[in-house]
Design a protein around this motif. Structure first.
Motif, PDB file in Angstrom:
ATOM      1  N   LEU A 234      18.634 -13.122   4.594  1.00 45.95           N
ATOM      2  CA  LEU A 234      19.901 -13.831   4.372  1.00 45.95           C
ATOM      3  C   LEU A 234      20.244 -13.863   2.886  1.00 45.95           C
ATOM      4  O   LEU A 234      21.416 -13.715   2.499  1.00 45.95           O
ATOM      5  CB  LEU A 234      19.810 -15.252   4.929  1.00 45.95           C
ATOM      6  N   GLN A 235      19.245 -14.065   2.038  1.00 42.16           N
ATOM      7  CA  GLN A 235      19.481 -14.087   0.588  1.00 42.16           C
ATOM      8  C   GLN A 235      19.999 -12.732   0.109  1.00 42.16           C
ATOM      9  O   GLN A 235      20.965 -12.651  -0.652  1.00 42.16           O
ATOM     10  CB  GLN A 235      18.177 -14.442  -0.133  1.00 42.16           C
ATOM     11  N   SER A 236      19.368 -11.664   0.570  1.00 44.09           N
ATOM     12  CA  SER A 236      19.796 -10.319   0.161  1.00 44.09           C
ATOM     13  C   SER A 236      21.228 -10.036   0.594  1.00 44.09           C
ATOM     14  O   SER A 236      22.025  -9.462  -0.162  1.00 44.09           O
ATOM     15  CB  SER A 236      18.856  -9.262   0.752  1.00 44.09           C
ATOM     16  N   LEU A 237      21.577 -10.432   1.803  1.00 40.67           N
ATOM     17  CA  LEU A 237      22.932 -10.194   2.312  1.00 40.67           C
ATOM     18  C   LEU A 237      23.965 -10.956   1.488  1.00 40.67           C
ATOM     19  O   LEU A 237      25.050 -10.433   1.197  1.00 40.67           O
ATOM     20  CB  LEU A 237      23.020 -10.601   3.777  1.00 40.67           C
ATOM     21  N   LEU A 238      23.653 -12.177   1.088  1.00 40.87           N
ATOM     22  CA  LEU A 238      24.607 -12.958   0.302  1.00 40.87           C
ATOM     23  C   LEU A 238      24.815 -12.330  -1.072  1.00 40.87           C
ATOM     24  O   LEU A 238      25.896 -12.441  -1.659  1.00 40.87           O
ATOM     25  CB  LEU A 238      24.110 -14.399   0.154  1.00 40.87           C
ATOM     26  N   GLU A 239      23.794 -11.630  -1.569  1.00 37.04           N
ATOM     27  CA  GLU A 239      23.898 -10.965  -2.875  1.00 37.04           C
ATOM     28  C   GLU A 239      24.597  -9.616  -2.785  1.00 37.04           C
ATOM     29  O   GLU A 239      24.721  -8.897  -3.786  1.00 37.04           O
ATOM     30  CB  GLU A 239      22.492 -10.797  -3.460  1.00 37.04           C
ATOM     31  N   GLY A 240      25.036  -9.231  -1.557  1.00 35.04           N
ATOM     32  CA  GLY A 240      25.826  -8.026  -1.402  1.00 35.04           C
ATOM     33  C   GLY A 240      25.083  -6.837  -0.869  1.00 35.04           C
ATOM     34  O   GLY A 240      25.655  -5.740  -0.761  1.00 35.04           O
ATOM     35  N   GLY A 241      23.811  -6.986  -0.508  1.00 32.02           N
ATOM     36  CA  GLY A 241      23.045  -5.871   0.022  1.00 32.02           C
ATOM     37  C   GLY A 241      23.472  -5.515   1.438  1.00 32.02           C
ATOM     38  O   GLY A 241      24.076  -6.311   2.154  1.00 32.02           O
ATOM     39  N   SER A 242      23.157  -4.274   1.841  1.00 32.94           N
ATOM     40  CA  SER A 242      23.464  -3.854   3.206  1.00 32.94           C
ATOM     41  C   SER A 242      22.420  -4.422   4.161  1.00 32.94           C
ATOM     42  O   SER A 242      21.308  -4.781   3.749  1.00 32.94           O
ATOM     43  CB  SER A 242      23.464  -2.328   3.301  1.00 32.94           C
ATOM     44  N   LEU A 243      22.774  -4.487   5.439  1.00 33.29           N
ATOM     45  CA  LEU A 243      21.847  -5.019   6.425  1.00 33.29           C
ATOM     46  C   LEU A 243      20.590  -4.159   6.504  1.00 33.29           C
ATOM     47  O   LEU A 243      19.463  -4.685   6.526  1.00 33.29           O
ATOM     48  CB  LEU A 243      22.521  -5.098   7.803  1.00 33.29           C
ATOM     49  N   ALA A 244      20.745  -2.862   6.519  1.00 31.90           N
ATOM     50  CA  ALA A 244      19.584  -1.972   6.646  1.00 31.90           C
ATOM     51  C   ALA A 244      18.633  -2.147   5.466  1.00 31.90           C
ATOM     52  O   ALA A 244      17.413  -2.240   5.631  1.00 31.90           O
ATOM     53  CB  ALA A 244      20.041  -0.526   6.757  1.00 31.90           C
ATOM     54  N   ASP A 245      19.197  -2.173   4.236  1.00 34.06           N
ATOM     55  CA  ASP A 245      18.343  -2.325   3.053  1.00 34.06           C
ATOM     56  C   ASP A 245      17.674  -3.693   3.020  1.00 34.06           C
ATOM     57  O   ASP A 245      16.528  -3.814   2.565  1.00 34.06           O
ATOM     58  CB  ASP A 245      19.175  -2.128   1.782  1.00 34.06           C
ATOM     59  N   ALA A 246      18.394  -4.739   3.476  1.00 33.54           N
ATOM     60  CA  ALA A 246      17.832  -6.089   3.451  1.00 33.54           C
ATOM     61  C   ALA A 246      16.724  -6.251   4.479  1.00 33.54           C
ATOM     62  O   ALA A 246      15.703  -6.907   4.220  1.00 33.54           O
ATOM     63  CB  ALA A 246      18.937  -7.115   3.709  1.00 33.54           C
ATOM     64  N   VAL A 247      16.875  -5.611   5.627  1.00 29.86           N
ATOM     65  CA  VAL A 247      15.939  -5.808   6.730  1.00 29.86           C
ATOM     66  C   VAL A 247      14.681  -4.974   6.578  1.00 29.86           C
ATOM     67  O   VAL A 247      13.568  -5.418   6.902  1.00 29.86           O
ATOM     68  CB  VAL A 247      16.632  -5.494   8.077  1.00 29.86           C
ATOM     69  N   ALA A 248      14.806  -3.732   6.065  1.00 28.55           N
ATOM     70  CA  ALA A 248      13.710  -2.757   6.120  1.00 28.55           C
ATOM     71  C   ALA A 248      12.370  -3.272   5.600  1.00 28.55           C
ATOM     72  O   ALA A 248      11.356  -3.191   6.311  1.00 28.55           O
ATOM     73  CB  ALA A 248      14.125  -1.494   5.380  1.00 28.55           C
ATOM     74  N   PRO A 249      12.273  -3.808   4.365  1.00 27.00           N
ATOM     75  CA  PRO A 249      10.947  -4.218   3.886  1.00 27.00           C
ATOM     76  C   PRO A 249      10.353  -5.370   4.684  1.00 27.00           C
ATOM     77  O   PRO A 249       9.135  -5.437   4.879  1.00 27.00           O
ATOM     78  CB  PRO A 249      11.206  -4.621   2.431  1.00 27.00           C
ATOM     79  N   HIS A 250      11.183  -6.244   5.154  1.00 25.29           N
ATOM     80  CA  HIS A 250      10.688  -7.404   5.898  1.00 25.29           C
ATOM     81  C   HIS A 250      10.285  -7.020   7.319  1.00 25.29           C
ATOM     82  O   HIS A 250       9.315  -7.565   7.867  1.00 25.29           O
ATOM     83  CB  HIS A 250      11.749  -8.509   5.898  1.00 25.29           C
ATOM     84  N   ALA A 251      11.015  -6.075   7.915  1.00 22.54           N
ATOM     85  CA  ALA A 251      10.605  -5.572   9.228  1.00 22.54           C
ATOM     86  C   ALA A 251       9.253  -4.880   9.124  1.00 22.54           C
ATOM     87  O   ALA A 251       8.393  -5.010  10.011  1.00 22.54           O
ATOM     88  CB  ALA A 251      11.659  -4.628   9.787  1.00 22.54           C
ATOM     89  N   ALA A 252       9.045  -4.151   8.011  1.00 23.44           N
ATOM     90  CA  ALA A 252       7.750  -3.496   7.812  1.00 23.44           C
ATOM     91  C   ALA A 252       6.640  -4.523   7.673  1.00 23.44           C
ATOM     92  O   ALA A 252       5.520  -4.329   8.181  1.00 23.44           O
ATOM     93  CB  ALA A 252       7.818  -2.609   6.569  1.00 23.44           C
ATOM     94  N   ALA A 253       6.933  -5.637   6.994  1.00 19.91           N
ATOM     95  CA  ALA A 253       5.932  -6.694   6.832  1.00 19.91           C
ATOM     96  C   ALA A 253       5.587  -7.319   8.181  1.00 19.91           C
ATOM     97  O   ALA A 253       4.424  -7.652   8.450  1.00 19.91           O
ATOM     98  CB  ALA A 253       6.447  -7.755   5.868  1.00 19.91           C
TER      99      ALA A 253
END
Length: 739
Positions: free
Chosen positions: A132-151
């Motif tokens: 949610l923080q990444s999205l508010l800063e203007g990031g794309s959904l794919a870029d925001a989700v990828a590292p956390h989905a990997a975790a």
């Protein structure tokens, strides 16, 4: 000196990731609850929120609401749900049960999702906030989700939920008031049926009446302890709101669930701020009931009865009103009802044939009908027992033998008779932890109080109540008790100071016109202070939470006796100004033959030795037969035995009259003057006093006093018209007596 620039507060905060082990507020199975604070989203511009909504694929994203608005919060609820599903899908979970809802603060959203593996569930819960923080800063959904989905994918799977699947029949009991009593009653009925019974409650884990784990076990730990106990054939689980909110239910399902009521209590904790939200929590146990089981609901509480809409099991309503709409609705849905019909605890089914189990008057826990809430608890307990398959005869026997004493139901409407220098005082010990509980305690106390007696209250509660609830408790106490003291529970202040808690109680007392009260540091010292000033026939009630054992020990040191159902009934009848033999006494005076009347009165006296009221009635039978000498001795014996009003002053009038007839005018005058001083408003007393005064040679004084009494008390229009003249005549007779 150089200083670093101040950092702005985070736009998104993960307040809590909590793994709920069993059925919970959001799902009837284990779930993760994630509490998110979103101040950045709440303050963001509408365009920023629209951009995030578009990024997560919300179709209707044109109305994000103004910053800080509740409409904005509703949009954030949908965004959070999409983010949770997106992270789960990227981590390999294509179908995930997710529910989101707004919390009490406008910038807080709660997200819950089902889990099976502890490690991955924790990781997913912790990933939502950063995305949610990444999205508010203007990031794309794919870029925001990828590292956390990997975790999430790489996180240790961990073990599964610790929720227990019962292998024996189980009943779950919840509610604001009455759940402990209903738990104990149901366990007593099951033991009466010969079943090895285990139960958990706020007092501990108990098997066959023996406590195996003391403490508050009204949560999942209690459920596990009961179901793990060797040899237990049936489990009864008191299920409190705190455990369900913090850990979920401790079992996957139950066979019978009971909800006693829902009222304001413990509000403002764990995100539960309203009674409606509290009802939603209590309903968890009903949704966990098996389809072939029974959900037992209070038909007198609209919030409880509304819970039937979300159940898979059959409804079983309980209510003292057989004509309540809930009865018809339950029967129409193929359910059952337990109610009070013609004074009997009665089960109704769709075939319309009432099954009368036991008279309400024969329920010891009902306190001779005084305790309406315990009548409801009895209806709930009987319903649950029958729903569990306990045979009818054992349900009846259990209801007849469950006594509200400190053995079977400690700390719940336990009543004692305490001998003091001023006479017998009744003490009632009860938890009474909220408004409904205090109302019930004062209902019982007033119903046990002798005519003319007072109700004393040791007032106190735990600190985790809102100011409004504490003030309401004070107002109830001030309006309904005659004497109130504060009795604190220092180990249950729960974040408050004793001074703050008492200040709120005093505000409520002030609303009821009570200016000041004494304060004591413990429940016991408050009780002791009340007993010290109580008179014969008074009732002392103590709201007991912390010092039950100490209070019981102190009462025993005073040779107090626990009241059984017979003692309670005598007090209830006395409080009504009646006698337990009232019907026989009424029939006595319908007998025309004086000798037969005396014989019947003597039989009553033999059956009730040293009973002041019976002695008084026996005196009256001799008096009516012209045997004044025998009557005088009996009147005096009745008065010496503590005859209470309204019969006491009547006995004195009749004693004075009999003494006058025997020529003992001075003795008659002494008695009647005492009565007149205490009952100046009574024309009857004034008339007998005038007769005695006349016989004593004070005819003018007798007439003057009688005229004065008539002028003061009569509503006759002619007396009113000539009141001044009659008053003047009375004064003249006193100034110039004749004869």
């Amino acid at each position: 000196m150089s200083s670093e620039p101040a950092q702005s507060p985070p736009s998104v905060r993960t307040e809590e990731v909590r793994l709920l082990e069993g059925p919970n507020l959001c799902f009837p199975r284990p779930a993760v609850k994630v509490t998110l604070a979103l101040p950045g989203y709440l303050a963001a511009s509408p365009d920023q929120v629209r951009a995030v909504a578009a990024a997560v694929g919300l179709r209707r994203r044109g109305q994000p609401g103004a910053p800080g608005s509740e409409q904005r919060q509703q949009v954030l609820v949908r965004i959070v749900e999409r983010v949770a599903r997106s992270v789960a899908a990227a981590a390999g979970t294509k179908r995930l049960g997710v529910r989101t809802r707004p919390a009490g603060e406008t910038d807080v959203v709660v997200c819950a999702f089902v889990w099976r593996q502890r490690g991955r569930a924790q990781a997913l819960g912790e990933a939502i906030g950063p995305v949610l923080q990444s999205l508010l800063e203007g990031g794309s959904l794919a870029d925001a989700v990828a590292p956390h989905a990997a975790a999430v994918t790489s996180a240790p799977r961990g073990d599964g939920p610790r929720v227990v699947t019962p292998r024996i029949p189980v009943a779950s009991i919840t509610g604001t008031n009455g759940k402990t009593t209903t738990t104990r009653l149901l366990a007593h009925i099951c033991m009466t049926a010969g079943l090895t019974t285990g139960w958990s409650s706020t007092d501990g884990v108990v098997v066959q009446g023996e406590t195996i784990e003391p403490g508050d076990y009204s949560g999942p730990a209690g459920a596990r302890a009961v179901l793990d106990a060797p040899g237990v054939q049936i489990g009864i689980l008191e299920t409190a709101r705190g455990g369900m909110l913090l850990r979920g239910m401790g079992i996957t399902h139950n066979d019978v669930s009971v909800v006693t009521n829902v009222s304001a209590d413990h509000l403002g904790l764990q995100g539960i701020d309203t009674v409606d939200q509290l009802a939603e929590v209590k309903a968890i146990v009903t949704k966990a009931t098996k389809p072939g089981g029974w959900v037992v609901l209070n038909g007198e509480d609209p919030r409880v009865w509304a819970m039937r809409a979300g159940i898979r099991a059959r409804p079983w309503v309980f209510t003292a009103d057989p004509s309540a709409p809930a009865v018809r609705e339950a029967l129409g849905a193929g359910g059952r009802a337990t109610t009070v019909l013609d004074g009997h605890v009665t089960v109704l089914t769709h075939d319309g044939v009432p099954d009368r189990l036991v008279r309400v008057i024969d329920l010891p826990m009902a306190l001779s009908g005084l305790s309406h809430h315990n009548v409801l608890n009895a209806l709930a307990g009987a319903s649950a027992a029958l729903g569990l398959g306990v045979a009818r005869e054992f349900v009846i026997e259990g209801l007849r033998t469950f006594r509200p004493d400190d053995l079977l139901n400690p700390g719940r409407m336990n009543t004692y008779t305490v001998p003091t220098e001023r006479g017998e005082v009744t003490v009632v010990v009860d938890l009474a932890h909220n408004e409904a509980g205090l109302e019930a305690l004062l209902d019982v106390s007033r119903g046990l109080c002798a005519p003319g007696g007072r109700v004393h209250l040791a007032l106190g509660t735990a600190g985790d109540r809102t100011d409004e609830i504490l003030q309401a408790l004070g107002e109830i106490a001030g309006l309904r008790a005659d004497h109130v003291v504060a009795a604190h529970k220092v180990q249950y202040l729960r974040g408050r100071t004793a001074q703050d808690l008492e200040a709120q109680l005093r505000i409520g007392l002030g609303h009821a016109g009570v200016a000041d009260i004494a304060s004591y540091p413990t429940e016991l010292s408050g009780l002791q202070a009340c007993v010290e000033v109580a008179d014969d026939g008074d009732v002392v009630a103590v709201m007991c939470h912390a010092e039950r054992a100490e209070i019981t020990q102190w009462l025993r040191s005073l040779s107090a006796t626990a009241d059984d159902e017979h003692a309670i009934r005598r007090k209830v009848v006395r409080a009504r100004g009646e006698h337990e033999a009232e019907e026989a006494l009424t029939a006595l005076w319908e007998v025309e033959d004086p000798r037969e009347r005396i014989r019947l009165a003597e039989e009553l006296a033999a059956a009730h030795p040293d009973d002041a009221r019976i002695t008084y009635e026996l005196a009256g039978t001799h008096d009516a037969a012209g045997e004044e000498d025998l009557a005088v001795a009996l009147y005096e014996r009745a008065l010496a035995a503590g005859l209470r009003e309204p019969h006491r002053h009547r006995a004195q009038i009749q004693l004075a009259s009999s003494l006058r007839n025997l020529g003992q005018v001075q003795a008659a005058e002494s008695v009647i003057e005492d009565v007149a001083a205490r009952h100046p408003e009574s024309l009857g007393v004034a008339a007998f006093r005038a007769l005695v005064q006349h016989d004593a040679g004070h005819a003018s004084q007798a007439l003057a006093d009688l005229l004065t009494a008539v002028v003061a008390a009569s509503t006759d229009p002619d007396v009113a018209r000539y009141r001044r003249a009659l008053t003047a005549s009375a004064s003249a007779l006193r100034e110039h007596p004749q004869g």
